[in-house]
Design a protein around this motif. Structure first.
Motif, PDB file in Angstrom:
ATOM      1  N   GLU A   1       9.279  -6.816  -5.305  1.00 54.96           N
ATOM      2  CA  GLU A   1       8.950  -5.422  -5.023  1.00 54.96           C
ATOM      3  C   GLU A   1       8.350  -5.325  -3.624  1.00 54.96           C
ATOM      4  OE1 GLU A   1       4.966  -4.124  -6.843  1.00 54.96           O
ATOM      5  OE2 GLU A   1       5.741  -5.619  -8.260  1.00 54.96           O
ATOM      6  N   GLU A   2       8.458  -4.137  -3.063  1.00 50.68           N
ATOM      7  CA  GLU A   2       7.876  -3.938  -1.740  1.00 50.68           C
ATOM      8  C   GLU A   2       6.360  -4.027  -1.801  1.00 50.68           C
ATOM      9  OE1 GLU A   2       8.995  -0.966   1.101  1.00 50.68           O
ATOM     10  OE2 GLU A   2      10.874  -0.610   0.011  1.00 50.68           O
ATOM     11  N   VAL A   3       5.787  -4.631  -0.765  1.00 52.04           N
ATOM     12  CA  VAL A   3       4.339  -4.732  -0.680  1.00 52.04           C
ATOM     13  C   VAL A   3       3.888  -4.272   0.701  1.00 52.04           C
ATOM     14  CG1 VAL A   3       4.129  -6.608  -2.352  1.00 52.04           C
ATOM     15  CG2 VAL A   3       4.486  -7.159   0.072  1.00 52.04           C
ATOM     16  N   THR A   4       2.622  -3.939   0.784  1.00 51.26           N
ATOM     17  CA  THR A   4       1.979  -3.602   2.051  1.00 51.26           C
ATOM     18  C   THR A   4       0.808  -4.548   2.227  1.00 51.26           C
ATOM     19  OG1 THR A   4       2.595  -1.277   1.873  1.00 51.26           O
ATOM     20  CG2 THR A   4       0.772  -1.811   3.346  1.00 51.26           C
TER      21      THR A   4
ATOM     22  N   ILE B   1      -4.779  15.051   3.730  1.00 47.72           N
ATOM     23  CA  ILE B   1      -5.115  14.004   2.770  1.00 47.72           C
ATOM     24  C   ILE B   1      -4.559  12.673   3.250  1.00 47.72           C
ATOM     25  CG2 ILE B   1      -4.834  13.213   0.391  1.00 47.72           C
ATOM     26  CD1 ILE B   1      -6.580  15.642   0.621  1.00 47.72           C
ATOM     27  N   ARG B   2      -5.379  11.623   3.167  1.00 45.41           N
ATOM     28  CA  ARG B   2      -4.888  10.305   3.519  1.00 45.41           C
ATOM     29  C   ARG B   2      -3.822   9.894   2.513  1.00 45.41           C
ATOM     30  NH1 ARG B   2      -4.803   4.983   2.659  1.00 45.41           N
ATOM     31  NH2 ARG B   2      -5.281   3.560   4.362  1.00 45.41           N
ATOM     32  N   GLU B   3      -2.688   9.441   3.026  1.00 47.55           N
ATOM     33  CA  GLU B   3      -1.583   9.063   2.149  1.00 47.55           C
ATOM     34  C   GLU B   3      -1.926   7.781   1.407  1.00 47.55           C
ATOM     35  OE1 GLU B   3       3.125   7.778   2.424  1.00 47.55           O
ATOM     36  OE2 GLU B   3       2.150   8.733   4.114  1.00 47.55           O
ATOM     37  N   LYS B   4      -1.823   7.805   0.101  1.00 44.94           N
ATOM     38  CA  LYS B   4      -2.090   6.624  -0.715  1.00 44.94           C
ATOM     39  C   LYS B   4      -0.782   5.881  -0.947  1.00 44.94           C
ATOM     40  CE  LYS B   4      -3.829   9.017  -4.073  1.00 44.94           C
ATOM     41  NZ  LYS B   4      -3.779  10.345  -3.476  1.00 44.94           N
ATOM     42  N   TYR B   5      -0.888   4.589  -0.977  1.00 42.10           N
ATOM     43  CA  TYR B   5       0.314   3.780  -1.169  1.00 42.10           C
ATOM     44  C   TYR B   5       0.743   3.774  -2.624  1.00 42.10           C
ATOM     45  CZ  TYR B   5      -0.372   2.025   3.523  1.00 42.10           C
ATOM     46  OH  TYR B   5      -0.500   1.930   4.873  1.00 42.10           O
ATOM     47  N   LEU B   6       2.030   3.936  -2.838  1.00 40.35           N
ATOM     48  CA  LEU B   6       2.588   3.842  -4.183  1.00 40.35           C
ATOM     49  C   LEU B   6       2.946   2.410  -4.513  1.00 40.35           C
ATOM     50  CD1 LEU B   6       4.899   6.983  -4.188  1.00 40.35           C
ATOM     51  CD2 LEU B   6       2.565   6.763  -5.043  1.00 40.35           C
ATOM     52  N   ASP B   7       3.148   1.585  -3.463  1.00 40.58           N
ATOM     53  CA  ASP B   7       3.479   0.193  -3.719  1.00 40.58           C
ATOM     54  C   ASP B   7       2.211  -0.657  -3.744  1.00 40.58           C
ATOM     55  OD1 ASP B   7       3.155   0.784  -1.057  1.00 40.58           O
ATOM     56  OD2 ASP B   7       4.512  -0.774  -0.352  1.00 40.58           O
ATOM     57  N   THR B   8       2.375  -1.922  -4.018  1.00 39.41           N
ATOM     58  CA  THR B   8       1.252  -2.846  -4.126  1.00 39.41           C
ATOM     59  C   THR B   8       0.736  -3.211  -2.740  1.00 39.41           C
ATOM     60  OG1 THR B   8       2.244  -3.751  -6.129  1.00 39.41           O
ATOM     61  CG2 THR B   8       0.550  -5.070  -5.075  1.00 39.41           C
ATOM     62  N   ILE B   9      -0.579  -3.286  -2.598  1.00 40.18           N
ATOM     63  CA  ILE B   9      -1.168  -3.681  -1.319  1.00 40.18           C
ATOM     64  C   ILE B   9      -1.838  -5.041  -1.473  1.00 40.18           C
ATOM     65  CG2 ILE B   9      -3.409  -2.531  -1.662  1.00 40.18           C
ATOM     66  CD1 ILE B   9      -3.096  -1.678   1.379  1.00 40.18           C
TER      67      ILE B   9
ATOM     68  N   PHE C   1      21.536   4.086  14.293  1.00 37.27           N
ATOM     69  CA  PHE C   1      20.795   3.634  13.123  1.00 37.27           C
ATOM     70  C   PHE C   1      19.405   3.162  13.527  1.00 37.27           C
ATOM     71  CE2 PHE C   1      25.289   2.234  12.104  1.00 37.27           C
ATOM     72  CZ  PHE C   1      25.585   3.364  11.369  1.00 37.27           C
ATOM     73  N   ASN C   2      18.429   3.450  12.669  1.00 36.27           N
ATOM     74  CA  ASN C   2      17.084   2.904  12.824  1.00 36.27           C
ATOM     75  C   ASN C   2      17.001   1.645  11.976  1.00 36.27           C
ATOM     76  OD1 ASN C   2      14.352   2.493  13.274  1.00 36.27           O
ATOM     77  ND2 ASN C   2      13.742   3.893  11.646  1.00 36.27           N
ATOM     78  N   VAL C   3      16.687   0.517  12.592  1.00 36.36           N
ATOM     79  CA  VAL C   3      16.656  -0.770  11.904  1.00 36.36           C
ATOM     80  C   VAL C   3      15.204  -1.233  11.787  1.00 36.36           C
ATOM     81  CG1 VAL C   3      17.512  -3.136  11.883  1.00 36.36           C
ATOM     82  CG2 VAL C   3      18.909  -1.319  12.899  1.00 36.36           C
ATOM     83  N   TYR C   4      14.798  -1.645  10.580  1.00 34.34           N
ATOM     84  CA  TYR C   4      13.446  -2.167  10.414  1.00 34.34           C
ATOM     85  C   TYR C   4      13.428  -3.229   9.327  1.00 34.34           C
ATOM     86  CZ  TYR C   4      12.863   0.636   6.124  1.00 34.34           C
ATOM     87  OH  TYR C   4      12.997   1.165   4.873  1.00 34.34           O
ATOM     88  N   GLU C   5      12.333  -3.969   9.237  1.00 34.64           N
ATOM     89  CA  GLU C   5      12.181  -5.014   8.224  1.00 34.64           C
ATOM     90  C   GLU C   5      10.993  -4.685   7.329  1.00 34.64           C
ATOM     91  OE1 GLU C   5      13.916  -9.077  10.217  1.00 34.64           O
ATOM     92  OE2 GLU C   5      11.824  -8.561  10.634  1.00 34.64           O
ATOM     93  N   THR C   6      11.083  -5.115   6.091  1.00 38.81           N
ATOM     94  CA  THR C   6       9.985  -4.953   5.143  1.00 38.81           C
ATOM     95  C   THR C   6       9.961  -6.161   4.225  1.00 38.81           C
ATOM     96  OG1 THR C   6       8.963  -3.446   3.531  1.00 38.81           O
ATOM     97  CG2 THR C   6      11.351  -3.697   3.415  1.00 38.81           C
ATOM     98  N   ASP C   7       8.786  -6.511   3.742  1.00 43.29           N
ATOM     99  CA  ASP C   7       8.646  -7.664   2.856  1.00 43.29           C
ATOM    100  C   ASP C   7       8.643  -7.237   1.394  1.00 43.29           C
ATOM    101  OD1 ASP C   7       8.529  -9.369   4.963  1.00 43.29           O
ATOM    102  OD2 ASP C   7       6.396  -9.847   4.779  1.00 43.29           O
TER     103      ASP C   7
END
Length: 203
Positions: free
Chosen positions: A19-22, A85-93, A186-192
């Motif tokens: 799953e995506e993490v931050t 409002i500060r945006e809260k993460y929906l994914d795991t941090i 295209f916008n290219v990016y990486e995520t873990d």
């Protein structure tokens, strides 16, 4: 404008349990900040630092005109022009102590499980800003606007020194195609993504 691509063989990329993490980091120069990819050489922030930062910045208020603020008027919202409002993460941090999820009842991050750097899978993605038509074997195929995981990357050499990058993606209907990476299109990016060993509460 039509782009030329090609149909590809089935490519299996099974990260279904990932799953995506931050990641939360903290340095003396930056304070607490977040990243979608692991930064080698930096230590994670503690969850205490993260929660303290969120408590300080949970909401930014822009007040109307004058500087005469009555507390009752502020609570009633009469003096507030804008509430950000500060945006809260929906994914795991990820913090120094492990993996955390947002607790809506306490307005802070709560321990959710263990995390290991050995279980990280990095994914490259492309963002298609608007529907695009590609020409494949004399057939027009529409790549709809959205975000796509890159399953494979290839370099296509044209002539002696022209190199074009090909991104293999899976379309919404399941078809797998390779499309050229046109600069500026295209916008290219990486995520873990990572495997998290959740405690019972979050399983």
């Amino acid at each position: 404008m039509n782009f030329t691509g090609k149909v590809c063989e089935n490519i299996v990329q099974n990260f279904t349990k990932h799953e995506e993490v931050t990641y939360a980091y903290e340095t003396t120069d930056t304070g607490v900040f977040e990243s979608k990819v692991l930064i080698e050489g930096l230590e994670f922030a503690s969850v205490e630092s993260l929660n303290n930062e969120i408590e300080r910045q949970f909401a930014m208020m822009v007040f109307k005109g004058d500087d005469d603020y009555d507390e009752d008027e502020i609570w009633a919202g009469e003096k507030i022009e804008k509430l950000i409002i500060r945006e809260k993460y929906l994914d795991t941090i990820i913090c120094k102590e492990g993996a955390f999820l947002w607790d809506e009842s306490d307005y802070k991050y709560e321990y959710a499980g263990q995390f290991s750097k050995e279980d990280i899978k990095r994914i490259k993605r492309i963002v298609v800003p608007e529907d695009k038509a590609i020409l494949i074997n004399n057939e027009i195929i529409v790549v709809y606007a959205g975000t796509y995981d890159v399953l494979k990357e290839d370099i296509l050499t044209i002539g002696t020194n022209v190199k074009i990058e090909l991104f293999t993606i899976q379309l919404n209907g399941g078809r797998i195609v390779a499309i050229p990476n046109h600069i500026g299109v295209f916008n290219v990016y990486e995520t873990d993504t990572a495997l998290i060993d959740y405690i019972d509460k979050y399983k």
